[in-house]
Design an enzyme around this catalytic site. Structure first.
Site, short mmCIF file in Angstrom:
data_model
loop_
_atom_site.label_atom_id
_atom_site.label_comp_id
_atom_site.label_asym_id
_atom_site.label_seq_id
_atom_site.Cartn_x
_atom_site.Cartn_y
_atom_site.Cartn_z
N HIS A 141 144.49 -22.68 -44.45
CA HIS A 141 143.16 -22.33 -43.94
C HIS A 141 143.28 -21.90 -42.49
O HIS A 141 144.07 -22.46 -41.75
CB HIS A 141 142.22 -23.55 -44.05
CG HIS A 141 140.78 -23.17 -44.02
ND1 HIS A 141 140.11 -22.96 -42.84
CD2 HIS A 141 139.91 -22.93 -45.02
CE1 HIS A 141 138.87 -22.61 -43.13
NE2 HIS A 141 138.72 -22.58 -44.44
N ASP A 163 139.36 -24.28 -52.46
CA ASP A 163 139.53 -23.57 -53.73
C ASP A 163 140.56 -24.21 -54.66
O ASP A 163 140.70 -23.79 -55.81
CB ASP A 163 139.93 -22.11 -53.46
CG ASP A 163 138.79 -21.32 -52.84
OD1 ASP A 163 137.63 -21.75 -52.98
OD2 ASP A 163 139.05 -20.29 -52.21
N1 ACO Z 1 151.25 -20.75 -49.16
C1 ACO Z 1 152.42 -20.70 -48.50
N2 ACO Z 1 152.53 -20.50 -47.18
C2 ACO Z 1 151.39 -20.35 -46.48
C3 ACO Z 1 150.14 -20.41 -47.09
C4 ACO Z 1 150.09 -20.62 -48.49
N3 ACO Z 1 148.95 -20.67 -49.15
N4 ACO Z 1 149.19 -20.21 -46.17
C5 ACO Z 1 149.82 -20.03 -44.99
N5 ACO Z 1 151.15 -20.12 -45.19
C6 ACO Z 1 152.20 -20.01 -44.16
C7 ACO Z 1 152.43 -18.55 -43.82
O1 ACO Z 1 153.42 -17.97 -44.64
C8 ACO Z 1 152.85 -18.64 -42.37
O2 ACO Z 1 154.20 -19.05 -42.36
P1 ACO Z 1 155.21 -18.43 -41.24
O3 ACO Z 1 154.64 -18.87 -39.92
O4 ACO Z 1 156.52 -19.04 -41.57
O5 ACO Z 1 155.15 -16.95 -41.43
C9 ACO Z 1 152.01 -19.81 -41.84
O6 ACO Z 1 151.70 -20.61 -42.98
C10 ACO Z 1 150.73 -19.37 -41.17
O7 ACO Z 1 150.05 -18.48 -42.06
P2 ACO Z 1 148.99 -17.40 -41.61
O8 ACO Z 1 149.01 -16.28 -42.61
O9 ACO Z 1 149.17 -17.05 -40.17
O10 ACO Z 1 147.68 -18.22 -41.72
P3 ACO Z 1 146.23 -17.59 -41.70
O11 ACO Z 1 145.37 -18.47 -40.92
O12 ACO Z 1 146.26 -16.16 -41.29
O13 ACO Z 1 145.85 -17.58 -43.26
C11 ACO Z 1 144.92 -18.04 -45.32
C12 ACO Z 1 144.91 -18.37 -43.84
C13 ACO Z 1 144.69 -16.54 -45.54
C14 ACO Z 1 143.81 -18.80 -46.01
C15 ACO Z 1 146.28 -18.44 -45.92
O14 ACO Z 1 146.52 -19.82 -45.75
C16 ACO Z 1 146.43 -18.06 -47.40
O15 ACO Z 1 146.82 -16.94 -47.70
N6 ACO Z 1 146.13 -19.01 -48.34
C17 ACO Z 1 146.19 -18.73 -49.75
C18 ACO Z 1 144.90 -18.12 -50.23
C19 ACO Z 1 143.77 -19.10 -50.23
O16 ACO Z 1 143.88 -20.21 -50.74
N7 ACO Z 1 142.62 -18.66 -49.70
C20 ACO Z 1 141.40 -19.46 -49.64
C21 ACO Z 1 141.14 -19.90 -48.24
S1 ACO Z 1 139.73 -20.96 -48.16
C22 ACO Z 1 138.43 -19.95 -48.44
O17 ACO Z 1 138.43 -18.81 -48.07
C23 ACO Z 1 137.32 -20.45 -49.16
#
Ligand code: ACO
Length: 372
Positions: free
Chosen positions: A258, A308
């Site tokens: 998140h 989710d």
């Molecule tokens: N699975 C694996 N690794 C993850 C995940 C995940 N779900 N989410 C973040 N990471 C990792 C990234 O790969 C990154 O790693 P790195 O630093 O080694 O490259 C680190 O955590 C930071 O990730 P960011 O992409 O910078 O985090 P951001 O805040 O931009 O993304 C997001 C948030 C889009 C929700 C992300 O966590 C994601 O893609 N989650 C999966 C989709 C999801 O569940 N979305 C629902 C969100 S809640 C909602 O909208 C209701």
């Protein structure tokens, strides 16, 4: 390449008194009321009133609000006709986007004045369950079911979807889900709604844009995908292999991570309880195994379970088709979108951030014949 606030991380657009997220403690408050208390004690109608008007309604006020919502559930004939015409392959989120947009065309004055937002918000909030349940029925060759005024918002949705009234336990679970999805500060879809509203476009355009933003798998689209991943894993023993293969392939675990919370999402805890009580025990066991891996291996990156993750298991237990999960999210979130639009319009200023330009300037224009 990026800048410090890439993805607008940590940027405050405005002040607000609608929602407070304590990202470190994993707490969430709607108008000051703790999310751990509201789902059990309240109803979706009451929470919507709270989000819009800033206070809990008195008995008469709630009754009046419920009645107004219930009276406006019917869809215009033209919307039903369009529903029939939509290609059957269209994803329900695409269908919902088109149908809400069309309702804007049927509204004589599609403005976004602050007074109008609650009026139009009431109408669209009331109609969302009718739209979602029936777009599914029509897509699958079933008859349209008219809403029943005497039922609650949640019970009426399940009645229209399934053709029979739900048990009190199922109705409560549905209502809890809508409350948990009702609001979450300035997420991607709320920001989109506010941005469109800030141009003084119109209520429907803002909501349609919000639906478009919510549809993406990084936002509301993750509910359906999270359930699919549990199905794909199949059994708890497969979770570890699946998890490491997924990470190795550079893919994300759905329902985890998140932008704001760096802890377990408080809404997910509530969904988990309902998933354990109502959900398929086998799927629950798969999800729990995967959850342990996420919390062990991804917590150091601040990645934890989000809203989710467990929701799909609950929706499945309520016999809601997976393709509809994100539309159900939208059905809940319309309350928050409307609240933010009304609040922002009370002191509107066009939303227009900047991009830091990193290209070159002053290039000589080369006539096409000379470009080789
Ligand atoms: N699975 C694996 N690794 C993850 C995940 C995940 N779900 N989410 C973040 N990471 C990792 C990234 O790969 C990154 O790693 P790195 O630093 O080694 O490259 C680190 O955590 C930071 O990730 P960011 O992409 O910078 O985090 P951001 O805040 O931009 O993304 C997001 C948030 C889009 C929700 C992300 O966590 C994601 O893609 N989650 C999966 C989709 C999801 O569940 N979305 C629902 C969100 S809640 C909602 O909208 C209701």
């Amino acid at each position: 390449m990026g800048c410090e606030e890439e993805g607008l991380e940590g940027v405050y657009l405005d002040t607000s008194s609608i929602c407070y997220i304590d990202e470190k403690r994993g707490e969430l408050y709607y108008r000051g009321y703790d999310i751990t208390e509201l789902p059990e004690k309240s109803s979706y109608e009451e929470v919507t009133y709270l989000l819009w008007y800033g206070m809990l309604p008195k008995m008469r006020e709630l009754e009046d609000f419920r009645n107004k919502l219930a009276e406006q559930r019917d869809l215009p004939e033209e919307v039903l006709e369009l529903m029939e015409m939509l290609p059957k392959r269209v994803h329900p989120m695409g269908a919902l986007r088109t149908l809400v947009s069309y309702m804007g065309n049927l509204d004589g004055e599609p403005s976004v004045s602050q007074e109008d937002v609650y009026r139009k918000g009431l109408s669209i909030t009331a109609k969302m369950p009718t739209l979602v349940a029936n777009l599914w029925r029509v897509k699958n060759g079933m008859d349209y079911i008219e809403p029943k005024e005497k039922l609650s918002h949640s019970a009426n949705f399940l009645y229209m979807l399934h053709g029979e009234e739900p048990s009190p336990q199922v109705e409560k679970a549905m209502d809890v889900a809508l409350i948990l999805y009702a609001e979450h500060e300035i997420n991607a879809s709320a920001f989109t709604v506010m941005t469109v509203g800030s141009t003084l476009s119109d209520y429907y355009s803002a909501v349609v844009a919000g639906i478009g933003a919510l549809k993406g798998p990084l936002h509301g689209g993750a509910v359906e995908k999270a359930l699919n991943q549990f199905m794909e894993i199949g059994s708890p023993e497969n979770a570890e292999r699946w998890f490491f293969e997924t990470l190795k392939a550079g893919k994300r675990v759905m329902g985890a991570g998140h932008r704001v919370y760096k802890t377990y999402d408080p809404r997910a805890r509530i969904f988990k309880r309902y998933a354990s009580e109502l959900g398929d025990p086998k799927l629950f066991a798969v999800a729990e195994s995967l959850e342990r891996l996420i919390e062990t291996h991804l917590a150091k990156k601040g990645v934890h379970i989000n809203v989710d993750y467990w929701a799909g298991i609950v929706f499945r237990a309520l016999d809601i088709p997976p393709e509809l999960y994100t539309t159900v999210f939208a059905m809940g979130r319309i309350a928050g979108w409307t609240a933010h639009l009304a609040e922002y319009l009370s002191h509107n200023r066009l939303i227009r951030p900047r991009l830091k330009y990193v290209g070159k300037i002053g290039k000589r224009y080369v006539p096409i014949e000379e470009r080789g």
